[in-house]
Write an enzyme that holds these catalytic residues in place. Structure first.
Site, PDB file in Angstrom:
ATOM      1  N   PRO A   1       0.793  -1.228   0.000  1.00 28.04           N
ATOM      2  CA  PRO A   1       0.000   0.000   0.000  1.00 28.04           C
ATOM      3  C   PRO A   1       0.825   1.277   0.000  1.00 28.04           C
ATOM      4  CG  PRO A   1      -0.128  -1.130   2.124  1.00 28.04           C
ATOM      5  CD  PRO A   1       0.527  -2.075   1.157  1.00 28.04           C
ATOM      6  N   ASN A   2       0.337   2.206  -0.801  1.00 28.88           N
ATOM      7  CA  ASN A   2       0.868   3.574  -0.926  1.00 28.88           C
ATOM      8  C   ASN A   2       2.175   3.677  -1.704  1.00 28.88           C
ATOM      9  OD1 ASN A   2      -1.258   4.917   0.577  1.00 28.88           O
ATOM     10  ND2 ASN A   2      -0.440   3.872   2.360  1.00 28.88           N
TER      11      ASN A   2
ATOM     12  N   ARG B   1       5.690  12.323  -2.858  1.00 26.07           N
ATOM     13  CA  ARG B   1       5.641  12.904  -1.512  1.00 26.07           C
ATOM     14  C   ARG B   1       6.713  12.268  -0.626  1.00 26.07           C
ATOM     15  NH1 ARG B   1      -0.418  11.759  -0.442  1.00 26.07           N
ATOM     16  NH2 ARG B   1      -0.594  11.656  -2.693  1.00 26.07           N
TER      17      ARG B   1
ATOM     18  N   TYR C   1      11.513   8.488   1.475  1.00 23.72           N
ATOM     19  CA  TYR C   1      11.392   7.405   0.496  1.00 23.72           C
ATOM     20  C   TYR C   1      12.129   7.660  -0.812  1.00 23.72           C
ATOM     21  CZ  TYR C   1       7.750   5.930   3.733  1.00 23.72           C
ATOM     22  OH  TYR C   1       7.073   5.545   4.854  1.00 23.72           O
TER      23      TYR C   1
ATOM     24  N   ASN D   1       8.074  -5.741  -0.537  1.00 26.00           N
ATOM     25  CA  ASN D   1       7.929  -4.549   0.291  1.00 26.00           C
ATOM     26  C   ASN D   1       6.434  -4.418   0.568  1.00 26.00           C
ATOM     27  OD1 ASN D   1       7.769  -2.124   1.576  1.00 26.00           O
ATOM     28  ND2 ASN D   1       9.017  -0.989   0.107  1.00 26.00           N
TER      29      ASN D   1
ATOM     30  N   ALA E   1       2.984  -0.748   4.918  1.00 28.96           N
ATOM     31  CA  ALA E   1       2.534  -0.782   6.317  1.00 28.96           C
ATOM     32  C   ALA E   1       1.963  -2.144   6.722  1.00 28.96           C
ATOM     33  CB  ALA E   1       1.503   0.319   6.550  1.00 28.96           C
TER      34      ALA E   1
ATOM     35  N   HIS F   1       3.795  -4.458   9.220  1.00 32.45           N
ATOM     36  CA  HIS F   1       3.716  -4.333  10.681  1.00 32.45           C
ATOM     37  C   HIS F   1       2.393  -4.820  11.267  1.00 32.45           C
ATOM     38  CE1 HIS F   1       7.137  -1.916   9.620  1.00 32.45           C
ATOM     39  NE2 HIS F   1       6.373  -1.042   8.982  1.00 32.45           N
TER      40      HIS F   1
ATOM     41  N   ASP G   1       1.457 -15.765   7.333  1.00 33.47           N
ATOM     42  CA  ASP G   1       1.008 -17.136   7.026  1.00 33.47           C
ATOM     43  C   ASP G   1       1.289 -17.496   5.574  1.00 33.47           C
ATOM     44  OD1 ASP G   1       0.097 -17.613   9.601  1.00 33.47           O
ATOM     45  OD2 ASP G   1      -1.998 -17.134   9.159  1.00 33.47           O
TER      46      ASP G   1
ATOM     47  N   GLU H   1      12.405  -9.683   2.404  1.00 32.88           N
ATOM     48  CA  GLU H   1      11.719  -8.453   2.826  1.00 32.88           C
ATOM     49  C   GLU H   1      12.562  -7.247   2.403  1.00 32.88           C
ATOM     50  OE1 GLU H   1      11.834  -7.806   7.061  1.00 32.88           O
ATOM     51  OE2 GLU H   1       9.994  -6.608   7.017  1.00 32.88           O
TER      52      GLU H   1
ATOM     53  N   HIS I   1      12.734  -2.855   2.329  1.00 33.20           N
ATOM     54  CA  HIS I   1      12.195  -1.537   2.690  1.00 33.20           C
ATOM     55  C   HIS I   1      13.127  -0.444   2.202  1.00 33.20           C
ATOM     56  CE1 HIS I   1       9.082  -3.246   5.141  1.00 33.20           C
ATOM     57  NE2 HIS I   1       9.983  -4.001   5.736  1.00 33.20           N
ATOM     58  N   LEU I   2      12.528   0.643   1.756  1.00 31.74           N
ATOM     59  CA  LEU I   2      13.295   1.827   1.368  1.00 31.74           C
ATOM     60  C   LEU I   2      13.938   2.454   2.600  1.00 31.74           C
ATOM     61  CD1 LEU I   2      10.441   3.034  -0.898  1.00 31.74           C
ATOM     62  CD2 LEU I   2      12.742   2.640  -1.778  1.00 31.74           C
ATOM     63  N   SER I   3      13.118   2.687   3.609  1.00 28.62           N
ATOM     64  CA  SER I   3      13.595   3.269   4.863  1.00 28.62           C
ATOM     65  C   SER I   3      14.014   2.142   5.806  1.00 28.62           C
ATOM     66  CB  SER I   3      12.480   4.098   5.505  1.00 28.62           C
ATOM     67  OG  SER I   3      11.400   3.264   5.892  1.00 28.62           O
TER      68      SER I   3
ATOM     69  N   ARG J   1      12.664   4.360  12.959  1.00 27.87           N
ATOM     70  CA  ARG J   1      11.443   5.163  12.901  1.00 27.87           C
ATOM     71  C   ARG J   1      10.545   4.864  14.111  1.00 27.87           C
ATOM     72  NH1 ARG J   1       9.098   4.802   7.029  1.00 27.87           N
ATOM     73  NH2 ARG J   1       8.005   6.642   7.797  1.00 27.87           N
TER      74      ARG J   1
ATOM     75  N   ARG K   1       6.651   0.640  13.897  1.00 22.72           N
ATOM     76  CA  ARG K   1       7.266   0.035  12.705  1.00 22.72           C
ATOM     77  C   ARG K   1       8.349  -0.981  13.073  1.00 22.72           C
ATOM     78  NH1 ARG K   1       5.331   3.364   8.525  1.00 22.72           N
ATOM     79  NH2 ARG K   1       5.037   5.513   9.210  1.00 22.72           N
TER      80      ARG K   1
HETATM   81  O1  CA2 Z   1      10.423   1.941   3.967  1.00 21.22           O
HETATM   82  C1  CA2 Z   1       9.597   1.223   3.388  1.00 21.22           C
HETATM   83  O2  CA2 Z   1       9.810   0.736   2.278  1.00 21.22           O
HETATM   84  C2  CA2 Z   1       8.224   0.997   4.025  1.00 21.22           C
HETATM   85  O3  CA2 Z   1       7.788  -0.310   3.672  1.00 21.22           O
HETATM   86  C3  CA2 Z   1       7.299   2.046   3.451  1.00 21.22           C
HETATM   87  C4  CA2 Z   1       5.899   2.012   4.061  1.00 21.22           C
HETATM   88  C5  CA2 Z   1       5.988   2.062   5.577  1.00 21.22           C
HETATM   89  O4  CA2 Z   1       4.694   1.925   6.138  1.00 21.22           O
HETATM   90  C6  CA2 Z   1       6.889   0.981   6.139  1.00 21.22           C
HETATM   91  O5  CA2 Z   1       6.971   1.154   7.538  1.00 21.22           O
HETATM   92  C7  CA2 Z   1       8.284   1.077   5.542  1.00 21.22           C
HETATM   93  C8  CA2 Z   1       5.064   3.197   3.582  1.00 21.22           C
HETATM   94  C9  CA2 Z   1       4.984   3.343   2.113  1.00 21.22           C
HETATM   95  C10 CA2 Z   1       4.349   4.667   1.816  1.00 21.22           C
HETATM   96  O6  CA2 Z   1       4.875   5.149   0.624  1.00 21.22           O
HETATM   97  C11 CA2 Z   1       4.702   6.478   0.369  1.00 21.22           C
HETATM   98  C12 CA2 Z   1       5.362   6.975  -0.722  1.00 21.22           C
HETATM   99  C13 CA2 Z   1       5.260   8.289  -1.040  1.00 21.22           C
HETATM  100  C14 CA2 Z   1       4.473   9.130  -0.289  1.00 21.22           C
HETATM  101  C15 CA2 Z   1       3.815   8.636   0.797  1.00 21.22           C
HETATM  102  C16 CA2 Z   1       3.911   7.302   1.127  1.00 21.22           C
END
Ligand code: CA2
Length: 146
Positions: free
Chosen positions: A13-14, A21, A26, A78, A81, A84, A91, A102, A104-106, A111, A115
């Site tokens: 998601p997202n 943004r 990210y 990836n 959210a 978490h 499963d 797994e 993740h960008l961040s 954080r 998370r």
């Molecule tokens: O760091 C990552 O890759 C995450 O999976 C990104 C998720 C976050 O919930 C995880 O804790 C770590 C969030 C992705 C949201 O992506 C956005 C991208 C641009 C603007 C807003 C959100």
């Protein structure tokens, strides 16, 4: 000629909003930019990537099952959210024999406390996090070498 191994790159998601943004967290690349880089890298590694994104948990579960059915070499996941919160993803990863990495960008551990728990990481073979788009590159390198 033998078919090239396929590596699924599943995004949750997202992540469709990447590059629009929160570039401080990210990065400024879009998911399409990252997909293009992974396709070039895959060619050099002799594999094929199948890059997908969904905002729906069940799609990610279905694609994990599909990775096994299609005999994919590995999955980069990836889960955003859902990382978490999702026992369903935990499963699904446990239910398949396909190795899941797994990504993740961040670095979630730097954080918010919510998370720090990862259901995906508890089931995955390994984790690459905190390197921005390079996390995917490093994970693809590892997946191709498995
Ligand atoms: O760091 C990552 O890759 C995450 O999976 C990104 C998720 C976050 O919930 C995880 O804790 C770590 C969030 C992705 C949201 O992506 C956005 C991208 C641009 C603007 C807003 C959100």
């Amino acid at each position: 000629m033998a078919e090239k191994p396929v590596i699924y790159v599943l995004n949750g998601p997202n992540l469709n909003l990447l590059g629009t943004r929160e570039p401080d967290i990210y990065g400024s690349q879009t998911l399409d930019d990252i997909a293009g880089q992974l396709e070039d890298q895959a060619q050099a590694l002799g594999v094929v990537v199948d890059v997908r994104q969904s905002n729906h948990e069940g799609h990610l579960v279905d694609w994990l099952h599909e990775a096994q059915t299609m005999n994919a070499k590995a999955v980069l996941l990836n889960a955003g959210a859902y990382t978490h919160s999702s026992i369903a993803l935990y499963d699904a990863i446990k239910a398949i024999q396909t190795p899941v990495i797994e990504v993740h960008l961040s670095n979630p551990h730097r954080r918010e406390a919510f998370r720090h728990k990862s259901y995906v990481g508890a089931a995955a073979l390994g984790t690459v996090a905190g390197f921005g788009a390079l996390s995917y590159t490093l994970a693809l390198d590892a997946a191709a070498k498995l």
